[in-house]
Design an enzyme around this catalytic site. Structure first.
Site, short mmCIF file in Angstrom:
data_model
loop_
_atom_site.label_atom_id
_atom_site.label_comp_id
_atom_site.label_asym_id
_atom_site.label_seq_id
_atom_site.Cartn_x
_atom_site.Cartn_y
_atom_site.Cartn_z
N TYR A 45 0.85 -1.20 0.00
CA TYR A 45 0.00 0.00 0.00
C TYR A 45 0.88 1.24 0.00
O TYR A 45 1.84 1.31 0.76
CB TYR A 45 -0.90 0.02 1.25
CG TYR A 45 -2.32 -0.36 0.92
CD1 TYR A 45 -3.02 0.34 -0.06
CD2 TYR A 45 -2.97 -1.39 1.59
CE1 TYR A 45 -4.31 0.00 -0.39
CE2 TYR A 45 -4.27 -1.74 1.27
CZ TYR A 45 -4.94 -1.03 0.28
OH TYR A 45 -6.22 -1.37 -0.03
N GLU A 47 -0.53 4.81 -0.50
CA GLU A 47 -1.31 6.04 -0.70
C GLU A 47 -0.42 7.27 -0.55
O GLU A 47 0.40 7.34 0.37
CB GLU A 47 -2.45 6.14 0.33
CG GLU A 47 -3.65 5.34 -0.06
CD GLU A 47 -3.79 4.11 0.78
OE1 GLU A 47 -2.73 3.54 1.14
OE2 GLU A 47 -4.93 3.71 1.06
N ASP A 193 -6.65 13.74 -25.08
CA ASP A 193 -6.65 12.33 -24.66
C ASP A 193 -6.01 11.53 -25.79
O ASP A 193 -6.63 11.30 -26.82
CB ASP A 193 -8.10 11.88 -24.40
CG ASP A 193 -8.19 10.40 -24.04
OD1 ASP A 193 -7.18 9.68 -24.19
OD2 ASP A 193 -9.28 9.95 -23.64
N THR A 219 -3.86 6.06 -21.90
CA THR A 219 -3.76 4.75 -21.27
C THR A 219 -2.41 4.17 -21.69
O THR A 219 -1.76 4.66 -22.61
CB THR A 219 -4.89 3.81 -21.72
OG1 THR A 219 -4.99 3.88 -23.14
CG2 THR A 219 -6.20 4.19 -21.10
N LYS A 222 -2.34 0.44 -24.95
CA LYS A 222 -2.74 0.42 -26.36
C LYS A 222 -1.48 0.43 -27.23
O LYS A 222 -0.73 -0.55 -27.21
CB LYS A 222 -3.71 1.57 -26.65
CG LYS A 222 -5.02 1.44 -25.86
CD LYS A 222 -6.04 2.46 -26.27
CE LYS A 222 -7.36 2.26 -25.57
NZ LYS A 222 -7.52 3.03 -24.33
N ARG A 228 -2.20 -2.58 -18.36
CA ARG A 228 -3.39 -1.72 -18.31
C ARG A 228 -3.20 -0.67 -17.24
O ARG A 228 -2.93 -1.00 -16.08
CB ARG A 228 -4.63 -2.55 -17.98
CG ARG A 228 -4.95 -3.59 -19.00
CD ARG A 228 -6.31 -4.15 -18.74
NE ARG A 228 -7.28 -3.37 -19.44
CZ ARG A 228 -7.68 -3.65 -20.69
NH1 ARG A 228 -7.18 -4.69 -21.32
NH2 ARG A 228 -8.57 -2.91 -21.28
#
Ligand code: DSN
Length: 414
Positions: A45, A47, A193, A219, A222, A228
């Site tokens: 973790y 954060e 984008d 992203t 692609k 991903r």
């Protein structure tokens, strides 16, 4: 070993091996990405951001996130004094939402390309929260490209706070300068984008949005061919707002295993091979479009400048759903897609075809001719797809994927 689950995974690997993957947003990761993303980094973790975490034990995690950021900026040749990057978004949709919520207030106006003309759900479509939380105005394509006249008229009338230049099913080069000029005229942020075209931009095969944008989202799975995930680039002065919007605004712990995979993907994008790969994607796309047109297919906007094209099925008396199913019976995977004349995205009249995944497998112009022939035989000459399936499988066998090795290794060690 969870036999039941591994059997399904093996079946999916076989499906990927034996099909022609033509969905332009999909690609194949390499084995190194699989190992990195499957690493124990996923246990942690973290954060917060490097050196400002809410949990202890993040010394190496910080190194990984900083490396991903450094390489992302390098890949697009950005000056770190002017641009900042956030590598934590879980995927493209939350990245876009985080940007809008970071820059403006719910109820304010955004403008994006209409979904039926090639825009994305998160560019303000009415079923997406981006179209519900914000007042969304959509611009369109006319003839062979974005209708900038209409876009400017709408912008002057509705005074959007954000204008989005971005596509998910648009085969033409985007003129980012025009978006910038209209945005500045009405005092809007220009958000580009580039999820689909990021690899082409890195390789200088598509003009860069960076001289003309305030924020750029993408992203990573692609044309970049990473795991991903998503990345947000922002001008330095917007860094605080957008970082806060990603965390704690929208997300919790970043997926550090994915961020490591993103660091690896951007590292690979700095190498010469990456340029050659992107160049071949575009060459293949243009060749495939040319061969389809030669055989009587009509393409949206008349052709392609990038990695994708959309066949208009109306002149063939076909629809997207039927065509998608016919092609799948022949092991050809291409998705149905809306066109401007459509009213429902469930049964649209287009089929979207792209070359990033088959180019990774090593296919070149010669195979594009074969693929165009498959399309002709199934959709025009009405040959039985099952007959063509054998030929498709034979073609895919010449261009193997690396996943059997990975499977063998799992079988050996688990
Ligand atoms: N689903 C992606 C595409 O296919 O273009 C975009 O998010």
């Amino acid at each position: 070993m969870d036999k039941k689950l591994w059997q399904i995974i093996e079946k999916e690997i076989k499906r990927q091996e034996e099909t022609l993957e033509l969905i332009p947003s999909e690609n194949f990761v390499d084995l190194e990405t699989l190992f990195i993303v499957g690493s124990p980094l996923m246990n942690k973790y973290a954060e917060g951001y490097p050196a400002k975490r809410y949990y202890p034990g993040n010394k190496y995690i910080d190194e990984i996130e900083n490396l991903a950021k450094e390489r992302a900026l390098k890949a697009f040749k950005l000056n770190p004094n002017k641009w900042s990057v956030n590598v934590q978004p879980y995927s493209g949709s939350p990245a876009n939402l985080a940007v809008y919520l970071g820059l403006i207030n719910p109820g304010e106006t955004i403008m994006g390309l209409n979904l039926f003309h090639g825009g994305h759900l998160t560019h303000g479509h009415k079923v997406s929260y981006t179209g519900k939380l914000f007042n969304s105005i959509q611009y369109c394509v006319k003839d062979k490209g974005i209708d900038f006249k209409e876009l400017e008229k709408l912008a002057l009338e509705y005074k959007p706070k954000i204008i989005i230049s971005g596509i998910t099913a648009y085969p033409r080069t985007l003129d980012f300068k025009k978006f910038y000029e209209i945005s500045k005229k009405v005092g809007a942020y220009h958000v580009a984008d580039i999820a689909h075209i990021s690899g082409l931009v890195i390789a200088n095969l598509h003009p860069s949005p960076f001289p003309y944008a305030d924020v750029v989202t993408m992203t990573t799975h692609k044309t970049l061919r990473g795991p991903r995930g998503a990345v947000i680039f922002m001008r330095k002065e917007l860094e605080e707002k957008i970082n806060k919007s990603v965390f704690p605004g929208l997300q919790g712990g970043p997926h550090m295993h994915t961020i490591a995979g993103i660091a690896y993907a951007f590292g690979r994008a700095l190498k010469k091979d990456f340029y050659n790969y992107q160049k071949q994607i575009v060459k293949n796309s243009k060749k495939l479009a040319e061969e389809l047109i030669k055989r009587g297919f009509e393409l949206y906007t008349g052709g392609t400048d990038n990695h994708l094209m959309i066949i208009d099925l109306k002149p063939l008396g076909l629809d997207g759903k039927t065509t998608e199913a016919l092609l799948e019976r022949a092991n050809i995977i291409a998705n149905r897609n809306s066109l401007p004349s459509d009213t429902s995205p469930f049964n649209p009249s287009g089929i979207r075809v792209g070359t990033p995944a088959i180019t990774y497998r090593g296919m070149k112009e010669k195979e594009m001719i074969e693929i165009a022939e498959f399309f002709e035989r199934i959709l025009i000459k009405k040959e039985k797809p099952e007959k063509i399936k054998k030929e498709v499988i034979n073609l895919t066998k010449k261009f193997p994927l690396p996943y059997r090795k990975w499977l063998r290794m799992a079988n050996k060690i688990l």
